[in-house]
Design an enzyme around this catalytic site. Structure first.
Site: not given
Length: 464
Positions: A140, A385-388
């Site tokens: 992100h 979701l790992f900032c992705a």
């Protein structure tokens, strides 16, 4: 793929030197002796396997900062000895980072708060009517800042060649007369896979576009050469490079930075401020990196980055890469022996990668699995979701996940809850940590959790 990354990642013949590097001890990091309690009783040394979020500080960095701390003073603000010493240290750190990145003589190194801040700075200085091209696979930090530009989001490629071809097609259809920027990661924060940065840079330049490299996950694992990769800018964070204290870097071409209004208006960015006859003020801004470094600089954060750059360079990236390859093989081979585990990948098993691996486990919600790793084995990983989000959703597709005894944070109305588990490691990771992780995965899949868990504020935690 650039020569430097190919050399670092492609399989090579076993040699005595490579074997020695693979079995060399990890670099000393803070926290290596920390013990944590287990819900099943007793304590165990903490296995920090969440390097992709924040790597532990190198002992060398901590020692350097501790030695400097008594001499801490204001930067660019005072005539006193400590202020002068701190200013020299701050500016020398800029030189160290430029050398670490193999910058061109005309490049500027701007110190920021993080990769996110660096890319938002670049977004703020884009020329009018700039077109931006970014893959949906980005973190992100590099997916979201371009709100004031015309953005084209590119679908996730499934091969390295497809990544280049996808960008080529998009650029071929753009307005050829206006400015354009391509933003791409060097190594995925989800799969760890390396991207063909040099080829993407060549495609961008062939179509009159510029390119910025998000090196947040690449720089801690591999050498990054601005010249060799031929990128226009590179951004990374100190906290992923074993350097705490909240600083980041944007390094590269100076022209767009010099031509734009300062990212932050204030002291340090201005050379001269005077009252106008109409009652307002007239400002002359710096044309150096200071133009976008308003306020009192984070000299300790900057110095910690420079210290980490020196430490990694002196340790030798060739040896660090070889040792990390050894750890990656341990994890991948161990996970492959557990049929219930599916490792997430864009480019396939043979793709070069850094020590970042995400996976899901049949019959388990990822939050539940990660909580059990922590509470029962003293292993710290990441789930979610790992900032992705677009990338992880693409990789997970529509596969259902069992909710288990507790689940992921609630999904939006009409959406299914999706999340994965990420294990990540680096120069400070001992073999025992990844061996314990592999053993724990096998035991949890075979025997289940030994403890009961519940959902509390969206997180899976041990029930008490």
């Amino acid at each position: 793929m650039s020569a430097s990354l190919n050399t670092a990642c492609a399989p090579t013949a076993t040699t005595a030197a490579a074997t020695a590097a693979a079995t060399a001890p990890p670099l000393a990091v803070l926290g290596r002796d920390v013990t944590v309690p287990l819900v099943t009783g007793g304590e165990v040394s903490y296995a920090a396997l969440d390097y992709a979020a924040s790597a532990p500080a190198l002992q060398r960095v901590w020692d350097d900062v501790a030695a400097y701390a008594p001499y801490y003073g204001s930067v660019h603000r005072g005539a006193g000895y400590l202020s002068q010493l701190s200013t020299d240290l701050f500016e020398q750190s800029r030189v160290t980072v430029a050398e670490f990145l193999d910058c061109r003589p005309s490049d500027q190194v701007v110190f920021t708060r993080s990769t996110t801040d660096s890319l938002n700075l670049l977004a703020a200085v884009l020329p009018a009517d700039c077109q931006v091209f970014v893959f949906e696979t980005e973190h992100h930090a590099s997916l979201l800042p371009w709100t004031n530009a015309r953005v084209t989001y590119l679908n996730a490629p499934r091969t390295l060649a497809e990544a280049v071809a996808t960008l080529e097609r998009a650029l071929a259809g753009r307005d050829p007369h206006g400015p354009a920027l391509v933003c791409v990661t060097g190594a995925s924060n989800v799969t760890g896979e390396l991207w063909p940065v040099k080829e993407l840079a060549a495609a961008a330049h062939a179509h009159g576009a510029r390119i910025v490299l998000d090196a947040a996950q690449l720089a801690p694992h591999h050498p990054v050469s601005v010249r060799e990769l031929d990128v226009d800018w590179v951004a990374f964070s100190g906290h992923k490079l074993y350097a705490p204290f909240g600083s980041g870097v944007l390094a590269g071409r100076a022209d767009w930075l010099q031509e734009a209004e300062p990212y932050l208006a204030g002291g340090g960015a201005s050379r001269k401020v005077a009252r106008r006859e109409d009652g307002g003020v007239e400002v002359e801004w710096h044309t150096t990196a200071a133009r976008h470094e308003a306020g009192s600089p984070n000299v300790i954060g900057v110095y910690s980055i420079a210290s980490a750059c020196r430490a990694l360079t002196e340790a030798g990236f060739e040896d660090l890469v070889e040792r990390e390859r050894h750890l990656i093989a341990k994890v991948r081979e161990g996970l492959a022996e557990v049929p219930a585990v599916r490792v997430l990948s864009l480019f396939g098993d043979d793709a070069p990668r850094v020590g970042v691996i995400s996976f899901v486990v049949d019959g388990w919600n990822s939050s539940h699995f990660a909580a059990a790793l922590s509470a029962e084995y003293g292993i710290g990983v990441r789930d979610g979701l790992f900032c992705a989000h677009p990338l992880v959703r693409t990789l997970l597709g529509s596969e259902p996940q069992a909710q288990g005894e507790c689940g992921a944070p609630e999904a939006a109305p009409g959406e299914r809850s999706l999340n994965a588990i990420r294990v990540s490691f680096g120069a400070g990771t001992p073999d025992e940590h990844v061996e314990r992780f592999v053993r724990a995965v096998g035991e949890l899949v075979a025997d289940g959790a030994k403890w009961q868990y519940r959902t509390e504020e969206g997180r899976c935690v041990p029930a008490v």
